[in-house]
Structure formats: C-alpha cells, structure tokens
Motif scaffolding. Structure first.
Motif, mmCIF file in Angstrom:
data_model
loop_
_atom_site.group_PDB
_atom_site.id
_atom_site.type_symbol
_atom_site.label_atom_id
_atom_site.label_comp_id
_atom_site.label_asym_id
_atom_site.label_seq_id
_atom_site.Cartn_x
_atom_site.Cartn_y
_atom_site.Cartn_z
ATOM 1 N N GLY A 98 -0.362 100.819 70.382
ATOM 2 C CA GLY A 98 -0.599 101.279 71.789
ATOM 3 C C GLY A 98 0.527 101.587 72.810
ATOM 4 O O GLY A 98 0.543 102.658 73.238
ATOM 5 N N ARG A 99 1.184 100.455 72.902
ATOM 6 C CA ARG A 99 1.936 100.390 74.076
ATOM 7 C C ARG A 99 4.003 100.743 73.392
ATOM 8 O O ARG A 99 4.325 101.350 74.081
ATOM 9 C CB ARG A 99 1.852 98.559 75.056
ATOM 10 C CG ARG A 99 1.437 98.342 74.916
ATOM 11 C CD ARG A 99 0.880 96.919 76.106
ATOM 12 N NE ARG A 99 0.442 96.499 76.530
ATOM 13 C CZ ARG A 99 -0.620 97.463 77.604
ATOM 14 N NH1 ARG A 99 0.531 97.709 78.753
ATOM 15 N NH2 ARG A 99 -1.430 96.692 78.247
ATOM 16 N N GLY A 100 4.019 100.469 72.596
ATOM 17 C CA GLY A 100 5.288 101.347 72.139
ATOM 18 C C GLY A 100 6.449 99.605 72.158
ATOM 19 O O GLY A 100 7.656 99.783 71.967
ATOM 20 N N GLU A 101 5.932 98.204 71.707
ATOM 21 C CA GLU A 101 6.440 97.768 72.103
ATOM 22 C C GLU A 101 6.355 96.266 70.980
ATOM 23 O O GLU A 101 5.562 95.945 70.013
ATOM 24 C CB GLU A 101 6.029 96.817 73.466
ATOM 25 C CG GLU A 101 6.263 97.696 74.714
ATOM 26 C CD GLU A 101 5.707 97.170 75.975
ATOM 27 O OE1 GLU A 101 5.410 97.374 76.684
ATOM 28 O OE2 GLU A 101 4.632 96.313 75.594
ATOM 29 N N THR A 102 7.605 95.486 70.787
ATOM 30 C CA THR A 102 7.086 93.871 69.858
ATOM 31 C C THR A 102 7.541 93.118 71.022
ATOM 32 O O THR A 102 8.307 92.208 71.869
ATOM 33 C CB THR A 102 8.756 94.382 69.249
ATOM 34 O OG1 THR A 102 8.411 96.002 68.476
ATOM 35 C CG2 THR A 102 8.886 92.964 68.191
ATOM 36 N N VAL A 103 6.562 92.625 70.552
ATOM 37 C CA VAL A 103 5.933 91.172 71.729
ATOM 38 C C VAL A 103 5.894 89.740 71.259
ATOM 39 O O VAL A 103 5.843 89.745 69.736
ATOM 40 C CB VAL A 103 4.806 91.290 72.850
ATOM 41 C CG1 VAL A 103 4.454 89.452 73.689
ATOM 42 C CG2 VAL A 103 4.785 92.773 72.903
ATOM 43 N N CYS A 104 6.121 88.668 71.153
ATOM 44 C CA CYS A 104 5.962 86.747 70.465
ATOM 45 C C CYS A 104 4.927 86.994 70.905
ATOM 46 O O CYS A 104 4.591 86.545 72.050
ATOM 47 C CB CYS A 104 7.712 86.628 70.882
ATOM 48 S SG CYS A 104 7.542 84.928 70.242
ATOM 49 N N GLU A 105 4.602 86.175 69.953
ATOM 50 C CA GLU A 105 2.501 86.120 70.550
ATOM 51 C C GLU A 105 2.729 84.784 70.786
ATOM 52 O O GLU A 105 2.135 84.481 71.937
ATOM 53 C CB GLU A 105 2.235 85.234 69.195
ATOM 54 C CG GLU A 105 1.804 86.692 68.693
ATOM 55 C CD GLU A 105 0.745 86.824 67.125
ATOM 56 O OE1 GLU A 105 0.654 85.964 66.900
ATOM 57 O OE2 GLU A 105 -0.399 87.715 67.171
#
Length: 343
Positions: A51-58
């Motif tokens: 949805g945001r076009g991001e890769t995030v560390c949990e």
C-alpha cells in the motif's frame, strides 16, 4: 558507499527480483542469505507494504526501501469472474468515434513495419483489405450517418478551438438524437452543428452563432432551427449565455491588458445588477464592455478593432457602450471604480 547504503541497495534489488521473478533458485538462496537482513539491527524480518510501496523492518521500524513501483493493475478483483471482467487491453473507448474506437484501422501508407515500400501485389491486397475493413466498420445506414456526423463535429470543434470534453458531449448529444429518430427531415450537418453548439454552451465555453455558422456547412437559419429542436426534444438544460464567458477569449484576441479585462468584467457585472442585460445579445454586451473598458483604462482600442474580433457591428457596439456607461455612472460603487480606473 557505506554499509547501510549497500544494504539498502541489495534490499531494493531483492525486492525487485522477488516482484518480477527474474532470478533462479540458486540466486534466490544466495540473495536470501545476503540481503534479507535489516542494516540497522540485522533482523531478517523485513516486510513489504504494497500500500505504501515500502520495505520495513518489523523489529526496529527502519524503512529499508521506499517508492517501489507497483506494476499491477489499478483495480482489485476478489474472484476469477470479476478479474476477467475488469481485465482489458488497448485504448479506452470514446464516444467521438462511431464504433467507440473498438475496431481496427488499416493505415494508408503502403509500407511494412520496417518502413520498406510494399510490392504491387501487396499494395493491391492491402487496398482490398482497406475496402472490406471500411465496409465492416459501417454495416448499416445508422453507422454511416454517425461516422459522418462525428467527423463533422470533430472538424468544427478543431476550427473553433473547443476542448475534447466538449467534443465528447456533442457526440453524446448527437447519439441521443439519432436514437430518438430526430434526424428524418433534417440534415446531418445541421444536427451535428446544433449538438456542438449545445455542448459548448453546457460546458460554459460558448461560441457565438456567427462563429459556429462560419465553420458549419449549413446556413445560420437551418442551424438555429436544429438547435432549438434538439434542445426541446432532448430536454437539454442549457442556461442563458453569460457575457462574461466571452471576455477572456475576446480580450486575448484584441490583446488588452488584464486591467482592461477586469474593468470590462466589472462593467458587465454592474449591468446585470441594474438589469439592462436582459433581452440583449451577450456577445454584443461583451464587445461593448471591452471597448468601454479600453476607454476607461486609456487603451488605444477602436470600435473597428473590437468589431473585427467579435463579429459585432460598430453600431451595436456604440449603442451597448452608451448603455453600459450610463449604468456605470448611476451606480455609486461603479462610479468609484471608474475614478480608480481613470486614475
């Protein structure tokens, strides 16, 4: 390049590869071992937020990659039937073509895909294909009628400088007239001209009757009768033309400054307040307002200049000009505006 930037770059490449599926199983294993780690906390739990076009560390919340390109469709489907219904290819449909742009068109150039000229046999074959293609595109009289009328609407709209939205509306109006059998006894060109004039009025970018009649293939009387007929039969909601809608185009053609155009607009608003605009041609009022505003702002504009641009006689301009100035002088607010303009 720092370790953090390297990690970001590897994560971005890995995300792209996982999306496109270009890498092999061996490359996938190597990539998983090397890149699926957070550059800050070395955590392997990296999540892609589509949805945001991001890769995030949990774990630490670091945005490893952002602004990813979404190559999927803009629509959503929840089952196979809906997916098949929404999938599409080719250009969007349009009302400005008689077949709504769904058919193919064989180009007139006798050249192949590489730009080489065709042989004589191939040219004859392509000519036969063009003939049969044209016959299949217009199978009955209604389609031939519609093709001719929409071509006429496009030609006149181009000559008048009308936007594509007006052409689309005019095409819809003509289609309605054709479906309601309003054309028998009337010319295709007359109804097409009336549809374009009505569409321009509805979009608040009107053109005067003289301007429309100048680019039409029918005379002004026939076009006016057709216009009144389709407005009545199709119950089109068209407001009376406002003189101020003509001002920007006329002011641009005469090349007067913004101050003069603004003064002309104030003259017309004052005339509508007093009520002297009722029963008078909006084009004539706009022309007279521009001439009066030019005199108030000391611009060198003659009645002949305004008449040439607006197709309004100098006699009409003089009469409306006097009426506008009389209303301007009798209104307290307008008199103040006149003194400011004169100053």
């Amino acid at each position: 390049m720092s370790d953090t930037e390297n990690a970001r770059q590897r994560a971005k490449i890995d995300s792209e590869n996982r999306r496109t599926g270009r890498h092999s199983e061996t490359e996938q294993t190597e990539t998983d071992e090397e890149t699926l780690l957070c550059p800050e906390c070395s955590s392997p739990t990296l999540v892609t937020d589509d949805g945001r076009g991001e890769t995030v560390c949990e774990d630490c919340g670091l945005v490893v990659d952002e602004d990813e390109i979404d190559r999927g469709p803009e629509w959503r489907a929840f089952d196979s039937a809906e997916r098949d219904q929404k999938s599409r290819v080719g250009a969007p449909t349009t009302n400005m073509m008689h077949d709504r742009g769904l058919s193919t068109n064989i180009g007139w150039q006798n050249k192949d895909a590489y730009g080489n000229s065709l042989s004589s046999n191939q040219r004859q074959k392509m000519q036969r294909l063009r003939t049969w293609n044209e016959r299949f595109r217009t199978r009955d009289s209604k389609e031939r009628n519609l093709k001719q009328a929409l071509g006429e609407i496009d030609r006149m709209a181009s000559a008048l400088g009308l936007p594509e939205s007006v052409r689309e509306t005019a095409s819809v109006i003509y289609r309605r007239a054709l479906e309601d059998d309003l054309l028998p006894g009337r010319s295709i060109e007359g109804i097409a001209t009336a549809s374009l004039h009505a569409a321009a009025r509805m979009a608040q970018v009107p053109r005067s009757l003289d301007e429309v009649a100048h680019v039409s293939r029918v005379d002004e009387e026939e076009f006016e009768r057709a216009y009144r007929y389709i407005v009545r039969e199709l119950s089109l909601e068209i407001k009376p033309a406002d003189p101020t809608e003509y001002l920007p185009r006329f002011a641009s053609d005469i090349d007067v400054p913004k101050e003069t155009e603004r003064t002309a607009r104030e003259l017309l608003e004052n005339a509508k307040t007093v009520g002297i605009h009722s029963g008078k041609s909006p084009v004539g009022l706009a022309a007279a307002a521009l001439y009066a505003a030019a005199q108030l702002t000391n611009e060198k504009v003659t009645q002949s200049d305004v008449s040439d641009v607006t197709d309004i006689s100098e006699v009409t301009i003089r009469n409306r000009y006097q009426e506008l100035l009389e209303a301007w002088d009798t209104t307290p607010f307008a008199s103040g505006g006149e003194s400011e303009a004169s100053a």
